[in-house]
Design a protein around this motif. Structure first.
Motif, PDB file in Angstrom:
ATOM      1  N   ARG A 292      47.242  19.522  26.481  1.00  0.00           N
ATOM      2  CA  ARG A 292      48.043  19.781  27.681  1.00  0.00           C
ATOM      3  C   ARG A 292      47.367  19.239  28.938  1.00  0.00           C
ATOM      4  O   ARG A 292      47.974  18.510  29.722  1.00  0.00           O
ATOM      5  N   ALA A 293      46.100  19.592  29.114  1.00  0.00           N
ATOM      6  CA  ALA A 293      45.385  19.115  30.300  1.00  0.00           C
ATOM      7  C   ALA A 293      45.199  17.603  30.256  1.00  0.00           C
ATOM      8  O   ALA A 293      45.215  16.942  31.298  1.00  0.00           O
ATOM      9  N   GLY A 294      45.028  17.046  29.061  1.00  0.00           N
ATOM     10  CA  GLY A 294      44.895  15.598  28.936  1.00  0.00           C
ATOM     11  C   GLY A 294      46.125  14.883  29.449  1.00  0.00           C
ATOM     12  O   GLY A 294      46.036  13.915  30.205  1.00  0.00           O
ATOM     13  N   ARG A 295      47.307  15.371  29.057  1.00  0.00           N
ATOM     14  CA  ARG A 295      48.551  14.765  29.507  1.00  0.00           C
ATOM     15  C   ARG A 295      48.763  15.001  31.004  1.00  0.00           C
ATOM     16  O   ARG A 295      49.281  14.135  31.714  1.00  0.00           O
ATOM     17  N   GLU A 296      48.370  16.171  31.485  1.00  0.00           N
ATOM     18  CA  GLU A 296      48.546  16.465  32.912  1.00  0.00           C
ATOM     19  C   GLU A 296      47.647  15.579  33.773  1.00  0.00           C
ATOM     20  O   GLU A 296      48.067  15.090  34.829  1.00  0.00           O
ATOM     21  N   PHE A 297      46.409  15.357  33.349  1.00  0.00           N
ATOM     22  CA  PHE A 297      45.536  14.438  34.075  1.00  0.00           C
ATOM     23  C   PHE A 297      46.080  13.006  34.005  1.00  0.00           C
ATOM     24  O   PHE A 297      46.002  12.257  34.980  1.00  0.00           O
ATOM     25  N   PHE A 298      46.620  12.640  32.847  1.00  0.00           N
ATOM     26  CA  PHE A 298      47.222  11.320  32.688  1.00  0.00           C
ATOM     27  C   PHE A 298      48.369  11.130  33.680  1.00  0.00           C
ATOM     28  O   PHE A 298      48.432  10.124  34.400  1.00  0.00           O
ATOM     29  N   GLU A 299      49.268  12.100  33.755  1.00  0.00           N
ATOM     30  CA  GLU A 299      50.399  11.996  34.672  1.00  0.00           C
ATOM     31  C   GLU A 299      49.928  11.975  36.129  1.00  0.00           C
ATOM     32  O   GLU A 299      50.462  11.221  36.951  1.00  0.00           O
ATOM     33  N   LEU A 300      48.942  12.802  36.439  1.00  0.00           N
ATOM     34  CA  LEU A 300      48.432  12.850  37.807  1.00  0.00           C
ATOM     35  C   LEU A 300      47.822  11.508  38.200  1.00  0.00           C
ATOM     36  O   LEU A 300      48.049  11.005  39.315  1.00  0.00           O
ATOM     37  N   ALA A 301      47.050  10.905  37.304  1.00  0.00           N
ATOM     38  CA  ALA A 301      46.438   9.608  37.593  1.00  0.00           C
ATOM     39  C   ALA A 301      47.490   8.533  37.810  1.00  0.00           C
ATOM     40  O   ALA A 301      47.382   7.701  38.716  1.00  0.00           O
TER      41      ALA A 301
END
Length: 336
Positions: A292-301
């Protein structure tokens, strides 16, 4: 002969990101490492500058592998006039780090004693003169209507020789701030086109520190031209949980106060904690990019980089969506 036109072009082609929110332990370093790694995976050239006396960002690579006589830090850049490129090490393909050290306070004292508030500005201009312009062609993923983590290639392992290869150009410099910027942070804030990105814990002291940081920045640059002031460009709750009504209330307040720059939160995830157990350090991109956090950091970047499309799998939770909807109703509609 210094090519001023080239330097101006370089400055216009690079983004200075200040990861700062006014308090320690709120996720600045974690956010800096993860955003930088995702940006590098997307094909961007990124340098992270560690400014803290607890040099956690510097541990993205075991610096003992660098010959001692070629091992430089941010202190050497400030005090010994070492060029930034001499202290810049490639820790992943396209990702570079300028390490800090535990006695970085000496460099801060150097700035104060010598009244060298423009020392980082001078070093930054010198760096711009050494770099080539970034390519003008947009990355392949900018034209995609939707984007998912698996669209980005894995970051290649580097040899010790490649680690010391300087970048030909840079598109991002991410400055990992200490809680209190001090003389060093204030010198960095004087750089052109500065953007403040703030991870915020929805707890009383971090929220107070975030408010104080905004006030401090306003006071520091109140007599500077608008174009010379650092701009708060992104705010995102970090390690978010939805366990209490107080968290919901603070989330709504933060969103209402910063709707135009509010980014989606990074939820509490044990995968984030797992990344902190590695040495040399690893990002969640390398540990579990589909978490979940991996995808959220991906989207944020990708949002930070300007991607306007959608993502293959929605990661926003129903609790957050309900808070957004309620906040919009309170403000009289979206964008009001």
């Amino acid at each position: 002969m210094v090519d001023l036109q080239k330097i101006v072009k370089q400055i216009n082609g690079i983004r200075n990101i200040y990861m700062w929110s006014g308090k320690g332990g709120v996720g600045k370093t974690t956010a800096a490492i993860n955003l930088a790694t995702w940006l590098a995976a997307s094909g961007r050239k990124v340098a992270v500058v560690d400014t803290d006396s607890h040099p956690n960002t510097s541990s993205l690579k075991d610096m003992s592998k660098v010959r001692e006589d070629r091992r430089y830090t941010l202190s050497d850049v400030i005090q010994r006039e070492k060029p930034f490129l001499d202290a810049m090490y490639q820790v992943r393909n396209g990702l570079y780090v300028v390490p800090s050290e535990t006695n970085i306070e000496v460099a801060k004292t150097h700035i104060i004693i010598n009244e060298a508030q423009d020392v980082l500005l001078d070093r930054f201009y010198a760096l711009m003169a050494q770099l080539a312009p970034p390519p003008e062609d947009p990355p392949f993923w900018q034209e995609k209507t939707y984007l998912a983590p698996h669209h980005l290639p894995p970051l290649a392992e580097l040899s010790d020789l490649e680690m010391q290869a300087p970048p030909a150009y840079l598109e991002y410099i991410i400055w990992d701030f200490a809680a209190e910027p001090g003389a060093l942070g204030k010198a960095i804030l004087r750089l052109p086109k500065g953007e403040i990105w703030s991870p915020v814990l929805l707890e009383p002291y971090p929220l107070l520190a975030f408010a104080q940081m905004k006030q401090q920045t306003t006071q520091m640059f109140q007599y500077h031209p608008v174009e010379r002031r650092p701009v708060l460009k992104g705010v995102f709750p970090f390690m978010l949980t939805h366990k209490t009504e107080k968290v919901t209330e603070e989330f709504a307040k933060l969103y209402l106060a910063h709707q135009d720059i509010f980014m989606h939160p990074i939820h509490n995830d044990d995968k984030v904690a797992a990344t902190q157990d590695y040495y040399p350090a690893q990002s969640i991109y390398e540990v579990d990019q589909t978490s979940r956090a991996g995808r959220e950091f991906f989207e944020l970047a990708m949002r930070l980089d300007g991607y306007q499309g959608s993502f293959g799998k929605k990661t926003h939770c129903p609790h957050c969506e309900a808070i957004y909807e309620w906040a919009r109703q309170q403000s009289g509609g979206e964008g009001a």
